[in-house]
Design a protein around this motif. Structure first.
Motif, PDB file in Angstrom:
ATOM      1  N   LEU A   1       0.827  -1.208   0.000  1.00  0.00           N
ATOM      2  CA  LEU A   1       0.000   0.000   0.000  1.00  0.00           C
ATOM      3  C   LEU A   1       0.861   1.257   0.000  1.00  0.00           C
ATOM      4  O   LEU A   1       0.552   2.229  -0.705  1.00  0.00           O
ATOM      5  CB  LEU A   1      -0.928  -0.006   1.220  1.00  0.00           C
ATOM      6  CG  LEU A   1      -2.002  -1.109   1.233  1.00  0.00           C
ATOM      7  CD1 LEU A   1      -2.799  -1.066   2.532  1.00  0.00           C
ATOM      8  CD2 LEU A   1      -2.929  -0.985   0.031  1.00  0.00           C
ATOM      9  N   TYR A   2       1.933   1.214   0.784  1.00  0.00           N
ATOM     10  CA  TYR A   2       2.812   2.387   0.844  1.00  0.00           C
ATOM     11  C   TYR A   2       3.481   2.620  -0.517  1.00  0.00           C
ATOM     12  O   TYR A   2       3.501   3.754  -1.040  1.00  0.00           O
ATOM     13  CB  TYR A   2       3.862   2.179   1.932  1.00  0.00           C
ATOM     14  CG  TYR A   2       4.849   3.319   2.076  1.00  0.00           C
ATOM     15  CD1 TYR A   2       4.517   4.458   2.796  1.00  0.00           C
ATOM     16  CD2 TYR A   2       6.111   3.245   1.485  1.00  0.00           C
ATOM     17  CE1 TYR A   2       5.416   5.506   2.930  1.00  0.00           C
ATOM     18  CE2 TYR A   2       7.011   4.291   1.598  1.00  0.00           C
ATOM     19  CZ  TYR A   2       6.666   5.410   2.331  1.00  0.00           C
ATOM     20  OH  TYR A   2       7.547   6.448   2.452  1.00  0.00           O
ATOM     21  N   ALA A   3       4.024   1.548  -1.097  1.00  0.00           N
ATOM     22  CA  ALA A   3       4.692   1.687  -2.397  1.00  0.00           C
ATOM     23  C   ALA A   3       3.702   2.080  -3.484  1.00  0.00           C
ATOM     24  O   ALA A   3       3.989   2.937  -4.339  1.00  0.00           O
ATOM     25  CB  ALA A   3       5.389   0.378  -2.754  1.00  0.00           C
ATOM     26  N   GLY A   4       2.511   1.449  -3.447  1.00  0.00           N
ATOM     27  CA  GLY A   4       1.509   1.776  -4.452  1.00  0.00           C
ATOM     28  C   GLY A   4       1.058   3.220  -4.373  1.00  0.00           C
ATOM     29  O   GLY A   4       0.891   3.889  -5.408  1.00  0.00           O
ATOM     30  N   MET A   5       0.881   3.691  -3.139  1.00  0.00           N
ATOM     31  CA  MET A   5       0.443   5.080  -2.965  1.00  0.00           C
ATOM     32  C   MET A   5       1.492   6.053  -3.504  1.00  0.00           C
ATOM     33  O   MET A   5       1.165   7.009  -4.226  1.00  0.00           O
ATOM     34  CB  MET A   5       0.182   5.353  -1.480  1.00  0.00           C
ATOM     35  CG  MET A   5      -0.278   6.773  -1.178  1.00  0.00           C
ATOM     36  SD  MET A   5      -0.494   7.042   0.591  1.00  0.00           S
ATOM     37  CE  MET A   5       1.202   6.880   1.166  1.00  0.00           C
ATOM     38  N   HIS A   6       2.751   5.794  -3.200  1.00  0.00           N
ATOM     39  CA  HIS A   6       3.802   6.704  -3.650  1.00  0.00           C
ATOM     40  C   HIS A   6       4.026   6.610  -5.161  1.00  0.00           C
ATOM     41  O   HIS A   6       4.327   7.631  -5.812  1.00  0.00           O
ATOM     42  CB  HIS A   6       5.096   6.423  -2.883  1.00  0.00           C
ATOM     43  CG  HIS A   6       5.107   7.023  -1.515  1.00  0.00           C
ATOM     44  ND1 HIS A   6       5.579   8.279  -1.247  1.00  0.00           N
ATOM     45  CD2 HIS A   6       4.669   6.530  -0.322  1.00  0.00           C
ATOM     46  CE1 HIS A   6       5.455   8.543   0.040  1.00  0.00           C
ATOM     47  NE2 HIS A   6       4.899   7.491   0.637  1.00  0.00           N
TER      48      HIS A   6
ATOM     49  N   GLY B   1       3.845  13.787 -11.842  1.00  0.00           N
ATOM     50  CA  GLY B   1       4.570  13.979 -13.098  1.00  0.00           C
ATOM     51  C   GLY B   1       3.640  14.392 -14.235  1.00  0.00           C
ATOM     52  O   GLY B   1       3.979  15.258 -15.051  1.00  0.00           O
ATOM     53  N   ARG B   2       2.465  13.752 -14.301  1.00  0.00           N
ATOM     54  CA  ARG B   2       1.505  14.088 -15.366  1.00  0.00           C
ATOM     55  C   ARG B   2       1.007  15.518 -15.221  1.00  0.00           C
ATOM     56  O   ARG B   2       0.903  16.260 -16.225  1.00  0.00           O
ATOM     57  CB  ARG B   2       0.323  13.110 -15.308  1.00  0.00           C
ATOM     58  CG  ARG B   2      -0.768  13.399 -16.332  1.00  0.00           C
ATOM     59  CD  ARG B   2      -0.275  13.081 -17.731  1.00  0.00           C
ATOM     60  NE  ARG B   2      -1.293  13.318 -18.726  1.00  0.00           N
ATOM     61  CZ  ARG B   2      -1.509  14.485 -19.349  1.00  0.00           C
ATOM     62  NH1 ARG B   2      -0.731  15.537 -19.059  1.00  0.00           N
ATOM     63  NH2 ARG B   2      -2.451  14.612 -20.248  1.00  0.00           N
ATOM     64  N   LEU B   3       0.687  15.936 -13.982  1.00  0.00           N
ATOM     65  CA  LEU B   3       0.163  17.289 -13.778  1.00  0.00           C
ATOM     66  C   LEU B   3       1.227  18.353 -14.045  1.00  0.00           C
ATOM     67  O   LEU B   3       0.932  19.403 -14.630  1.00  0.00           O
ATOM     68  CB  LEU B   3      -0.383  17.426 -12.357  1.00  0.00           C
ATOM     69  CG  LEU B   3      -1.688  16.657 -12.068  1.00  0.00           C
ATOM     70  CD1 LEU B   3      -2.057  16.753 -10.597  1.00  0.00           C
ATOM     71  CD2 LEU B   3      -2.832  17.175 -12.935  1.00  0.00           C
ATOM     72  N   LEU B   4       2.448  18.118 -13.628  1.00  0.00           N
ATOM     73  CA  LEU B   4       3.511  19.088 -13.885  1.00  0.00           C
ATOM     74  C   LEU B   4       3.778  19.207 -15.385  1.00  0.00           C
ATOM     75  O   LEU B   4       4.070  20.295 -15.910  1.00  0.00           O
ATOM     76  CB  LEU B   4       4.786  18.697 -13.135  1.00  0.00           C
ATOM     77  CG  LEU B   4       4.731  18.831 -11.608  1.00  0.00           C
ATOM     78  CD1 LEU B   4       6.018  18.317 -10.979  1.00  0.00           C
ATOM     79  CD2 LEU B   4       4.478  20.280 -11.196  1.00  0.00           C
TER      80      LEU B   4
ATOM     81  N   ALA C   1       3.540   9.727  -7.598  1.00  0.00           N
ATOM     82  CA  ALA C   1       4.609  10.150  -8.512  1.00  0.00           C
ATOM     83  C   ALA C   1       4.102  10.252  -9.943  1.00  0.00           C
ATOM     84  O   ALA C   1       4.431  11.199 -10.690  1.00  0.00           O
ATOM     85  CB  ALA C   1       5.775   9.177  -8.425  1.00  0.00           C
ATOM     86  N   LEU C   2       3.274   9.274 -10.369  1.00  0.00           N
ATOM     87  CA  LEU C   2       2.722   9.307 -11.719  1.00  0.00           C
ATOM     88  C   LEU C   2       1.799  10.503 -11.906  1.00  0.00           C
ATOM     89  O   LEU C   2       1.853  11.204 -12.927  1.00  0.00           O
ATOM     90  CB  LEU C   2       1.965   8.003 -12.008  1.00  0.00           C
ATOM     91  CG  LEU C   2       2.824   6.744 -12.172  1.00  0.00           C
ATOM     92  CD1 LEU C   2       1.943   5.502 -12.258  1.00  0.00           C
ATOM     93  CD2 LEU C   2       3.708   6.850 -13.416  1.00  0.00           C
ATOM     94  N   VAL C   3       0.921  10.720 -10.900  1.00  0.00           N
ATOM     95  CA  VAL C   3      -0.024  11.845 -10.988  1.00  0.00           C
ATOM     96  C   VAL C   3       0.731  13.169 -10.990  1.00  0.00           C
ATOM     97  O   VAL C   3       0.445  14.082 -11.793  1.00  0.00           O
ATOM     98  CB  VAL C   3      -1.032  11.770  -9.832  1.00  0.00           C
ATOM     99  CG1 VAL C   3      -1.849  13.072  -9.758  1.00  0.00           C
ATOM    100  CG2 VAL C   3      -1.959  10.585 -10.024  1.00  0.00           C
TER     101      VAL C   3
END
Length: 429
Positions: free
Chosen positions: A29-34, A42-45, A38-40
């Motif tokens: 859960l911790y790895a999945g959340m991070h 990166g996409r928003l930036l 990170a994906l979100v």
């Protein structure tokens, strides 16, 4: 027999499995959340950079699918109060995007570009397809699949833990059961466990060593009792024979006949005591238990010990029907009842000594000085004694009584009397 140990072993397996599973689920859960953050992020930036290059600075920029970029002052108030540099998530309903209300999971964070501060949001909703961000779509599918696999692995882990727990508990308690069986069978099978290098072998060797010492002590006690009895019987027989000869040679009206009779009766009683001690040294299960009437034995002991109250203002009352009897050797009954009656006579100066017998118990009560409260905790211990009325006991009488009672499988209790004196109750049925 060893359910407590088995349960602890099983519980240990369950706790260990639960800790491992919780650890793996937490890591996932911790790895999945991070990873998702990170994906979100990166996409928003990337979308922010693109919008600045193509459209310049805007108060609100909306892109498909689910992307909204606000200048901080123009963002919804709830986002202004909660947004930080870290990507956060929350469930929303009727969230406005591109002029339409949506329900879903909103990701948002704040970001400064030059002198301008923005709040960037990404709405993940079933109503919005991730058509232009396949990486996040693949990740969402992968996350769902991996979560199902992880839950299946957790369930399988617990099933395996249950199987291992029961097998391990059985393997751990099996040698203990063998050790218990070996000890209960008088060490007949203990020798087969002595060579084991495990803890059970250590216990078996310790028990075997202790049993050998106890057997040696018991053998020495039995030999001592037997030797003493054998050596005393000869002089006692001589004393009884000489007393009989003297009594027969004296005239019928001679006062000396009383003394010769007392010598003979005392030697006879001593011989009976020796016989009782020999019986007491044997294992209870090896003794026969004939039906012995109680009244004749009690009357005999009262008569034998009557000299203790002959010159006192003490009367003895016996309430015992002739039909009452007990399964016990008469020698042991005489010794136990004789000690209790002797104590009652000896420590009573005035009043009554009452002996009551019913179908279940024998009660001996007196109106004497009683027993000091400080002696009650060790009343039946050897050499526990007190000085009552100037009479200092040896501290062995009650200990011998209790040993006989336990040997017979009966019970004895002490009850202080409110009016003074003592009451001993022997429960024999």
């Amino acid at each position: 027999m060893f359910n407590a140990i088995a349960q602890k072993v099983r519980l240990s397996y369950f706790i260990f499995t639960a800790i491992i599973c919780i650890s793996f689920v937490s890591i996932f859960l911790y790895a999945g959340m991070h990873m998702e953050q990170a994906l979100v992020k990166g996409r928003l930036l990337e979308e922010l950079s693109s919008s600045l290059q193509t459209k310049g600075v805007q108060a609100h920029y909306s892109a498909e699918p689910g992307i909204d970029i606000y200048q901080f002052a123009d963002a919804p108030p709830m986002l202004q109060t909660r947004a930080t540099d870290t990507v956060q998530e929350m469930q929303v309903t009727n969230f406005m995007h591109a002029g339409q209300p949506y329900d879903g999971e909103l990701h948002f964070f704040s970001h400064s570009e030059g002198q301008t501060r923005y709040i960037l949001t990404y709405l993940l909703s079933e109503q919005i397809a991730l058509t232009n961000y396949p990486v996040l779509a693949i990740y969402e599918d992968f996350e769902a699949l991996f979560l199902k696999t992880l839950l299946g692995a957790v369930a399988l882990s617990f099933l395996i833990a249950i199987a291992f727990a029961y097998v391990s508990a059985h393997q751990i308690t099996k040698p203990l059961s063998r050790l218990k069986h070996a000890v209960e069978t008088d060490n007949e099978h203990l020798g087969g466990l002595l060579h084991l290098p495990s803890e059970v072998g250590v216990l078996a060797r310790a028990i075997d060593t202790k049993n050998r010492k106890l057997a040696g002590y018991l053998q020495r006690e039995q030999l001592f009792t037997g030797d003493v009895s054998h050596e005393l019987r000869t002089p006692l027989t001589i004393i009884m024979g000489a007393a009989e000869v003297l009594e027969a040679q004296l005239p019928a009206d001679s006062r000396q006949r009383e003394f010769t009779h007392r010598i003979h009766s005392t030697a006879t009683e001593t011989s009976e005591i020796i016989s009782a001690l020999l019986l007491l040294s044997r294992a209870p299960e090896k003794l026969d238990a004939p039906i012995t009437p109680l009244r004749p034995i009690i009357e005999h002991e009262i008569s034998r010990l009557n000299y203790l109250i002959k010159y006192k203002d003490v009367r003895c009352e016996l309430d015992c029907e002739a039909l009452y009897s007990a399964h016990a050797r008469p020698e042991l009954l005489k010794m136990a009842l004789g000690n209790l009656i002797k104590n009652a006579f000896q420590y009573t100066d005035t009043g009554t000594v009452s002996i009551h017998v019913d179908a279940q118990s024998i009660t001996i009560s007196d109106t004497g000085s009683g027993i000091d409260d400080s002696l009650l905790p060790q009343l039946f211990e050897r050499f526990a004694r007190g000085d009552m009325n100037g009479i200092d006991g040896s501290g062995l009488g009650l200990s011998i009584v209790q040993r006989i009672i336990q040997h017979l499988g009966w019970q004895i209790t002490y009850q202080p009397s409110p009016q003074g004196g003592s009451t001993f109750v022997i429960t024999y049925h």
